[in-house]
Write an enzyme that holds these catalytic residues in place. Structure first.
Site, mmCIF file in Angstrom:
data_model
loop_
_atom_site.group_PDB
_atom_site.id
_atom_site.type_symbol
_atom_site.label_atom_id
_atom_site.label_comp_id
_atom_site.label_asym_id
_atom_site.label_seq_id
_atom_site.Cartn_x
_atom_site.Cartn_y
_atom_site.Cartn_z
ATOM 1 N N ASP A 31 -27.324 13.743 -64.481
ATOM 2 C CA ASP A 31 -27.095 12.331 -64.814
ATOM 3 C C ASP A 31 -25.879 11.779 -64.068
ATOM 4 O OD1 ASP A 31 -27.732 9.985 -66.139
ATOM 5 O OD2 ASP A 31 -26.599 10.503 -67.944
ATOM 6 N N ASN A 79 -37.927 6.887 -67.622
ATOM 7 C CA ASN A 79 -37.301 6.290 -66.426
ATOM 8 C C ASN A 79 -38.183 5.239 -65.751
ATOM 9 O OD1 ASN A 79 -35.570 9.369 -65.526
ATOM 10 N ND2 ASN A 79 -34.760 7.560 -66.556
HETATM 11 C C1 IPE Z 1 -29.666 10.300 -63.050
HETATM 12 O O1 IPE Z 1 -28.749 9.298 -62.738
HETATM 13 C C2 IPE Z 1 -30.921 10.221 -62.209
HETATM 14 C C3 IPE Z 1 -32.109 9.770 -62.954
HETATM 15 C C4 IPE Z 1 -32.162 9.523 -64.234
HETATM 16 C C5 IPE Z 1 -33.327 9.572 -62.186
HETATM 17 P P1 IPE Z 1 -28.843 7.860 -63.376
HETATM 18 O O2 IPE Z 1 -29.659 6.994 -62.489
HETATM 19 O O3 IPE Z 1 -29.305 7.914 -64.790
HETATM 20 O O4 IPE Z 1 -27.336 7.398 -63.311
HETATM 21 P P2 IPE Z 1 -26.523 6.622 -64.431
HETATM 22 O O5 IPE Z 1 -26.660 7.407 -65.693
HETATM 23 O O6 IPE Z 1 -27.134 5.264 -64.545
HETATM 24 O O7 IPE Z 1 -25.122 6.602 -63.936
HETATM 25 C C1 IPE Z 2 -31.887 11.614 -68.280
HETATM 26 O O1 IPE Z 2 -31.014 10.658 -67.796
HETATM 27 C C2 IPE Z 2 -33.053 11.772 -67.344
HETATM 28 C C3 IPE Z 2 -32.771 12.415 -66.067
HETATM 29 C C4 IPE Z 2 -31.626 12.925 -65.719
HETATM 30 C C5 IPE Z 2 -33.877 12.481 -65.152
HETATM 31 P P1 IPE Z 2 -31.122 9.132 -68.233
HETATM 32 O O2 IPE Z 2 -30.052 8.398 -67.523
HETATM 33 O O3 IPE Z 2 -32.504 8.636 -68.080
HETATM 34 O O4 IPE Z 2 -30.804 9.217 -69.814
HETATM 35 P P2 IPE Z 2 -30.240 8.110 -70.798
HETATM 36 O O5 IPE Z 2 -31.048 6.859 -70.584
HETATM 37 O O6 IPE Z 2 -28.804 7.895 -70.466
HETATM 38 O O7 IPE Z 2 -30.396 8.700 -72.159
HETATM 39 MG MG MG Z 3 -28.379 8.088 -66.568
#
Ligand code: IPE
Ligand code: IPE
Ligand code: MG
Length: 254
Positions: A31, A79
């Site tokens: 994340d 997502n």
């Molecule tokens: C994790 O990084 C990647 C995916 C969930 C695909 P994020 O895109 O969730 O990054 P933040 O949490 O918004 O910083």
């Molecule tokens: C979890 O991250 C999913 C992945 C890392 C692929 P998210 O960014 O989607 O999770 P939330 O929304 O913060 O819970």
């Molecule tokens: Mg995230």
């Protein structure tokens, strides 16, 4: 170029690690890509791009540490709520990763696989994924499992549907449904449960990841964003894991 050889016991000791105190299966919630980019005034997608470098580093390190399995949460079933442009880039990165890393997966002798629903993933991605799965199927090394379009609740829905179908067909007696039967109908059938779950970027939640399988996993969270995560961070998690007293509901042996 050949893959880096596995660490010897001495090399592990130099890193403060003991082979029999390492987790066998590590699952990572990768994340913070968006936050990493935003902090630098870059578009979110740049964080995803840089996150691939961390994936490479962590896969190679876990293979050198001779873990049995590394499971990476790449894309959740929730997502899809993200903006179309971000989704487009994430899908394109996934496809490129699976194609470009194929040689590396073979060089490191990894066994590649995925968990998650196919619905929603493009035929192009599914084809490349299947090709890598087939090619690496008899490799002897670490299992590399990508959670793609994965959600634990959809996994449980799919498992319950398939068990119900088999009950209806007279193949399973409802009284015979136990934990092993349920586990064998999950996407993770045949895989051991994770020993350790790592989450980057500080959130204290599991975000629909492997809810059944992590019942007794140890959790480790770092404030670091995924694009900054490297081998020393993995070692830090493993040092902490080595101090955990896993009781599984019983009593401590010490
Ligand atoms: C994790 O990084 C990647 C995916 C969930 C695909 P994020 O895109 O969730 O990054 P933040 O949490 O918004 O910083
Ligand atoms: C979890 O991250 C999913 C992945 C890392 C692929 P998210 O960014 O989607 O999770 P939330 O929304 O913060 O819970
Ligand atoms: Mg995230």
């Amino acid at each position: 170029m050949s893959a880096e050889p596995p660490y010897t016991d001495n090399e592990l000791a130099e890193r403060g690690l003991l082979r029999d105190r390492l987790p066998r299966h590590v699952a990572i919630i990768m994340d913070g890509n968006g936050r990493w980019a935003r902090m630098r005034g870059l578009p979110r997608v740049e964080g995803h791009r840089r996150g691939v470098t961390s994936v490479r580093a962590v896969v190679e390190e876990c293979a050198r540490l001779q873990l049995d399995q590394l499971t990476l949460y790449c894309f959740s079933s929730e997502n899809w709520k993200r903006p179309p442009l971000e989704l487009e880039l994430l899908m394109s990165l996934l496809r490129t990763y699976v194609v470009k890393e194929r040689d590396e997966i073979m060089r490191q002798g990894l066994r590649f696989g995925t968990i998650g629903r196919n619905d929603g993933l493009s035929p192009g991605i599914l084809k490349e994924v299947q090709q890598t799965i087939d090619l690496s199927a008899s490799n002897p090394g670490m299992r590399l499992c990508l959670a793609l379009n994965y959600g634990s609740r959809t996994e449980l829905v799919d498992a319950m549907r398939s068990i119900a179908e088999r009950v209806k067909a007279g193949e399973i007696d409802p009284a015979a449904i136990d934990e092993a039967v349920i586990a064998s109908h999950l996407y993770t059938a045949g895989m051991a449960d994770p020993d350790l779950v790592i989450r980057t970027s500080g959130e204290l939640r599991v975000s629909n990841f492997l809810l059944w399988q992590i019942s007794y996993a140890e959790l480790w969270v770092t404030e670091k964003h995924w694009p900054d995560f490297r081998a020393p961070d993995l070692h830090e998690a493993f040092h902490d894991f080595a101090t955990r007293d896993r009781r599984f509901g019983g009593l401590s042996e010490t």
